[in-house]
Design a protein around this motif. Structure first.
Motif, PDB file in Angstrom:
ATOM      1  N   ARG A  32      -0.422 133.716  93.824  1.00  0.00           N
ATOM      2  CA  ARG A  32       0.509 132.696  93.311  1.00  0.00           C
ATOM      3  C   ARG A  32       1.481 131.990  94.370  1.00  0.00           C
ATOM      4  O   ARG A  32       2.200 131.299  93.654  1.00  0.00           O
ATOM      5  CB  ARG A  32       1.287 133.839  92.139  1.00  0.00           C
ATOM      6  CG  ARG A  32       0.609 134.667  91.293  1.00  0.00           C
ATOM      7  CD  ARG A  32       1.270 135.507  90.766  1.00  0.00           C
ATOM      8  NE  ARG A  32       2.016 136.437  91.547  1.00  0.00           N
ATOM      9  CZ  ARG A  32       3.274 136.823  91.128  1.00  0.00           C
ATOM     10  NH1 ARG A  32       3.948 136.712  90.326  1.00  0.00           N
ATOM     11  NH2 ARG A  32       3.815 137.707  92.116  1.00  0.00           N
ATOM     12  N   GLN A  33       1.404 132.241  95.495  1.00  0.00           N
ATOM     13  CA  GLN A  33       2.329 131.726  96.464  1.00  0.00           C
ATOM     14  C   GLN A  33       1.824 130.240  96.911  1.00  0.00           C
ATOM     15  O   GLN A  33       0.524 130.280  97.314  1.00  0.00           O
ATOM     16  CB  GLN A  33       2.453 132.507  97.729  1.00  0.00           C
ATOM     17  CG  GLN A  33       3.377 133.870  97.259  1.00  0.00           C
ATOM     18  CD  GLN A  33       4.614 133.672  97.170  1.00  0.00           C
ATOM     19  OE1 GLN A  33       5.521 132.788  97.942  1.00  0.00           O
ATOM     20  NE2 GLN A  33       5.291 133.895  95.980  1.00  0.00           N
ATOM     21  N   VAL A  34       2.479 129.421  96.945  1.00  0.00           N
ATOM     22  CA  VAL A  34       2.021 128.079  97.005  1.00  0.00           C
ATOM     23  C   VAL A  34       3.064 127.143  97.856  1.00  0.00           C
ATOM     24  O   VAL A  34       4.131 127.228  97.692  1.00  0.00           O
ATOM     25  CB  VAL A  34       1.682 127.117  95.671  1.00  0.00           C
ATOM     26  CG1 VAL A  34       2.723 127.009  94.882  1.00  0.00           C
ATOM     27  CG2 VAL A  34       1.225 125.971  96.068  1.00  0.00           C
ATOM     28  N   VAL A  35       2.427 126.494  98.807  1.00  0.00           N
ATOM     29  CA  VAL A  35       3.459 125.635  99.899  1.00  0.00           C
ATOM     30  C   VAL A  35       3.725 124.544  99.161  1.00  0.00           C
ATOM     31  O   VAL A  35       3.065 123.886  98.328  1.00  0.00           O
ATOM     32  CB  VAL A  35       2.761 125.477 100.888  1.00  0.00           C
ATOM     33  CG1 VAL A  35       1.577 124.345 101.107  1.00  0.00           C
ATOM     34  CG2 VAL A  35       3.784 124.909 102.182  1.00  0.00           C
ATOM     35  N   VAL A  36       5.274 124.110  99.473  1.00  0.00           N
ATOM     36  CA  VAL A  36       5.813 122.934  98.683  1.00  0.00           C
ATOM     37  C   VAL A  36       5.493 121.559  99.550  1.00  0.00           C
ATOM     38  O   VAL A  36       5.724 121.715 100.777  1.00  0.00           O
ATOM     39  CB  VAL A  36       7.043 122.947  98.420  1.00  0.00           C
ATOM     40  CG1 VAL A  36       7.760 121.666  98.011  1.00  0.00           C
ATOM     41  CG2 VAL A  36       7.427 124.105  97.511  1.00  0.00           C
ATOM     42  N   GLY A  37       5.084 120.480  99.184  1.00  0.00           N
ATOM     43  CA  GLY A  37       5.138 119.417  99.777  1.00  0.00           C
ATOM     44  C   GLY A  37       6.056 118.126  99.010  1.00  0.00           C
ATOM     45  O   GLY A  37       5.702 117.824  97.805  1.00  0.00           O
ATOM     46  N   ILE A  38       7.215 117.750  99.776  1.00  0.00           N
ATOM     47  CA  ILE A  38       8.013 116.759  98.861  1.00  0.00           C
ATOM     48  C   ILE A  38       7.566 115.381  99.389  1.00  0.00           C
ATOM     49  O   ILE A  38       7.166 115.059 100.570  1.00  0.00           O
ATOM     50  CB  ILE A  38       9.451 116.930  99.348  1.00  0.00           C
ATOM     51  CG1 ILE A  38       9.916 118.134  99.273  1.00  0.00           C
ATOM     52  CG2 ILE A  38      10.110 115.721  98.663  1.00  0.00           C
ATOM     53  CD1 ILE A  38       9.768 118.715  97.765  1.00  0.00           C
ATOM     54  N   SER A  39       7.040 114.701  98.294  1.00  0.00           N
ATOM     55  CA  SER A  39       6.584 113.299  98.254  1.00  0.00           C
ATOM     56  C   SER A  39       7.366 112.094  98.499  1.00  0.00           C
ATOM     57  O   SER A  39       8.252 111.997  97.286  1.00  0.00           O
ATOM     58  CB  SER A  39       5.634 113.056  97.310  1.00  0.00           C
ATOM     59  OG  SER A  39       4.467 113.800  97.253  1.00  0.00           O
TER      60      SER A  39
END
Length: 211
Positions: free
Chosen positions: A24-31
């Motif tokens: 359930r853990q997911v890394v964030v990418g800010i676009s």
């Protein structure tokens, strides 16, 4: 293998280990604002056929290019907007809602590649200009994942999920579109408006939860 590719490979392996511990853990990418170009438009804008790699991003084969363009809208101009590579079949400009206000553009919120109702824009490069009738979208929040990630989470392509964000501005955001493809690595994408509002940054970890 280049240094940037080696670093990306190491990061991928670390993130895979984290995902194995808790899917359930997911890394964030800010676009940030960026542009994808088709071959013909890239050639018109730059005078040569393909973008040059500046930095590889998390998704396989995709990169921030050395090239940038200037966007012209009814109310303003925005310079040094990064081109993303490789070239695509259709040109697409991804902006935040704040960017759209600054340029005077009424762009729809849409999934990448869905350009039927996308807004018009004029793009300027060092070698020329192109005027596009359907190019600008505000990309909806979404999560890239491979088939094994989707199976571990019990979700399917085009499903919607909710996500919990930590921190002082943390909270729950709903309606993340699940996008499943064999080549995708697990990564959540938000634009700068949404990232700033909830206090998220690239590299943060957040938790997928049930809707």
């Amino acid at each position: 293998m280049s240094d940037s590719q080696l670093i990306a490979s190491i990061v991928d392996k670390v993130l895979e280990r984290i995902a194995e511990a808790d899917p359930r853990q997911v890394v964030v990418g800010i676009s940030n604002r960026h542009v994808h170009l088709c071959d013909a438009d890239f050639l018109t804008l730059f005078g040569y056929p393909a973008p040059q790699v500046k930095k590889y991003v998390r998704q396989h084969g995709e990169f921030a290019a050395e090239e940038s363009v200037t966007l012209h809208g009814p109310k303003g101009t925005m310079a040094r907007v990064r081109v993303m590579g490789p070239n695509r079949s259709a040109s697409q400009v991804e902006l935040s809602r704040t960017d759209c206000f600054a340029l005077g553009i009424k762009a729809p919120m849409a999934q990448s590649g869905h350009l039927e109702t996308a807004a018009p824009i004029e793009i300027e490069g060092p070698a020329g200009r192109v005027s596009l009738d359907h190019a600008v979208i505000v990309a909806g929040r979404h999560i890239h994942m491979g088939p094994s990630d989707a199976a571990a989470l019990g979700v399917h392509d085009q499903d919607r999920v909710s996500v919990l964000f930590g921190g002082e501005r943390g909270g729950r955001l709903d309606n993340f579109l699940v996008r499943v493809k064999e080549s995708y690595l697990l990564e959540l994408h938000l634009d700068t408006d949404e990232g700033n509002a909830i206090g998220a940054a690239t590299g943060d970890y957040v938790t997928i939860c049930e809707n």
